[in-house]
Design an enzyme around this catalytic site. Structure first.
Site, short mmCIF file in Angstrom:
data_model
loop_
_atom_site.label_atom_id
_atom_site.label_comp_id
_atom_site.label_asym_id
_atom_site.label_seq_id
_atom_site.Cartn_x
_atom_site.Cartn_y
_atom_site.Cartn_z
N PRO A 86 -24.18 10.82 -73.06
CA PRO A 86 -25.25 10.33 -72.18
C PRO A 86 -24.89 8.95 -71.63
O PRO A 86 -24.27 8.14 -72.32
CB PRO A 86 -26.46 10.26 -73.12
CG PRO A 86 -26.20 11.29 -74.15
CD PRO A 86 -24.69 11.26 -74.36
N CYS A 87 -25.27 8.70 -70.39
CA CYS A 87 -24.71 7.55 -69.67
C CYS A 87 -25.76 6.61 -69.11
O CYS A 87 -25.48 5.89 -68.15
CB CYS A 87 -23.82 8.07 -68.55
SG CYS A 87 -24.63 9.32 -67.52
N GLN A 88 -26.96 6.59 -69.66
CA GLN A 88 -28.01 5.77 -69.07
C GLN A 88 -27.61 4.29 -68.96
O GLN A 88 -27.95 3.61 -68.00
CB GLN A 88 -29.31 5.87 -69.88
CG GLN A 88 -29.96 7.23 -69.85
CD GLN A 88 -29.53 8.07 -71.05
OE1 GLN A 88 -28.47 7.87 -71.62
NE2 GLN A 88 -30.37 9.02 -71.42
N TYR A 90 -24.82 2.91 -68.33
CA TYR A 90 -23.89 2.59 -67.24
C TYR A 90 -24.37 3.10 -65.89
O TYR A 90 -23.67 2.96 -64.89
CB TYR A 90 -22.51 3.18 -67.55
CG TYR A 90 -21.96 2.70 -68.87
CD1 TYR A 90 -21.57 1.38 -69.05
CD2 TYR A 90 -21.86 3.57 -69.95
CE1 TYR A 90 -21.08 0.93 -70.25
CE2 TYR A 90 -21.36 3.13 -71.18
CZ TYR A 90 -20.98 1.81 -71.32
OH TYR A 90 -20.49 1.37 -72.52
N ASN A 126 -18.30 10.97 -67.19
CA ASN A 126 -19.36 9.97 -67.31
C ASN A 126 -19.67 9.42 -65.92
O ASN A 126 -19.10 9.87 -64.92
CB ASN A 126 -18.93 8.85 -68.27
CG ASN A 126 -20.08 8.26 -69.07
OD1 ASN A 126 -20.99 7.67 -68.51
ND2 ASN A 126 -20.05 8.45 -70.38
#
Length: 352
Positions: A86-88, A90, A126
């Site tokens: 999960p990339c919240q 960035y 990502n």
């Protein structure tokens, strides 16, 4: 596609199974998907019956779990470990800083499994921000890979509309291998971009529906309802790419927060274009107030199935959830299946 019985993968942070689906389409045997989200389990297992869903927090999962449970041995040249965390943290659309901090170092936890198993291949996807954020975990991760013998590392930011996905969806992609002599390459770009009209519309199997349509079949051509005022707004928005500027001078329809801000949040309440890729499909794609998610000509946001199709899920992929929001979360967070398939093909063909 039948498995080639050579490459196997474990899909960390698998969600509803977009990456798993694409890798299986490429002929890779995905042994298991790992995710903390219990809401993803039924969807993942229903659509990927040959893959096991492991509901677990990667931070607490023992490194030797797959060795004990599935006889996965270290130094398997044909093993792929996938880490699309999960990339919240960035993401440029990040809104909840405290919540997003939990996603910042997940690649470090993934690296623990890389270190234990030393698979032949590593696959990571990502957001582009992982390359530019000054606090990014990426430098640590790259140094870790090199220290573990992964000398063959390629990565870049790709626009998925050039890879069979009808979205302007830019993503960081990485493939790494510790095997020498490989011709490791990213998927090849298409000569043309993928656009909306080749995927949506009545000609592609999507009958016209109103806002608030409830499709109880597995096709799930379901749309969120709209208030009377938002129905007026979308009806006043020009077909094929119109925006909220079409009614900016109507005091009944204009939102106070947008007065004097015509150049801000321009996609909000907008319609998609037939001849362009869709915007990035997020977890809120069912709402016209959260981006340019209006249908090009019908007075509604795109449906759940339309969103899934723009993420290149097969039309028979069934989402086993209890709400529009839960379904949209699985769809919006997924790696598009077609791009995942191409990544899988790139790995398979690297030693040909």
């Amino acid at each position: 596609m039948e498995s080639n019985n050579k490459f196997r993968a474990i899909d960390f942070f698998c969600g509803g199974g977009g990456m798993t689906c694409g890798l299986r389409q490429a002929g890779i045997d995905v042994i298991a998907g790992v995710d903390f989200d219990a809401d993803a389990k039924e969807t993942y297992e229903h659509n990927n019956p040959q893959s096991v869903f492991i509901q677990a927090d990667i931070k607490r999962l023992r490194s030797n779990f797959f060795e004990r449970k599935y006889a996965i041995k270290p130094y398997d040249d044909n093993l792929i470990l996938v880490g699309c965390s999960p990339c919240q943290y960035y993401s440029i659309i990040n809104t909840d800083k405290e919540k997003s901090m939990k996603s910042k170092d997940l690649l470090k936890n993934f690296a623990r499994f890389v270190e234990y198993y030393r698979p032949g291949f590593i696959l990571v996807e990502n957001v582009p921000g992982i390359m530019t954020n000054k606090n990014s975990i990426l430098p640590y991760f790259l140094n870790k890979l090199k220290g573990l013998g992964y000398e063959n590392i390629i990565y870049k930011v790709v626009d998925m509309s050039k890879y069979g996905v009808p979205q302007s969806r830019k993503r960081f992609s990485l493939i790494a291998s510790r095997i020498s002599g490989l011709n490791l390459k990213m998927p090849t770009e298409d000569s043309t971009i993928s656009i909306l009209k080749d995927f949506l519309g009545t000609a592609n199997g999507f009958p016209k529906i109103p806002a608030g349509n409830k499709d109880l079949s597995d096709f799930n051509h379901t749309t969120a309802g709209l208030s009377d005022i938002n129905l007026k707004r979308i009806s006043r928005t020009k077909h094929d790419g119109g925006s909220r500027l079409d009614w900016a001078n109507d005091m009944e329809l204009q939102l106070p927060c947008f007065i004097g801000k015509d150049d801000s949040f321009k996609d909000t309440f907008g319609r998609m274009w037939w001849d362009k890729p869709a915007p990035t499909i997020t977890t809120k794609f069912y709402s016209i107030s959260n981006g340019r998610f209006g249908h090009p000509e019908e007075d509604r946001a795109i449906s759940l199935r339309e969103g899934a199709t723009l993420q290149t899920f097969p039309k028979n992929y069934v989402f086993k959830t209890n709400s529009i929001a839960a379904t949209a979360k699985l769809i919006g967070n997924a790696v598009p299946c077609e791009y995942a398939r191409r990544l899988g093909i790139s790995i398979i063909s690297s030693n040909i």
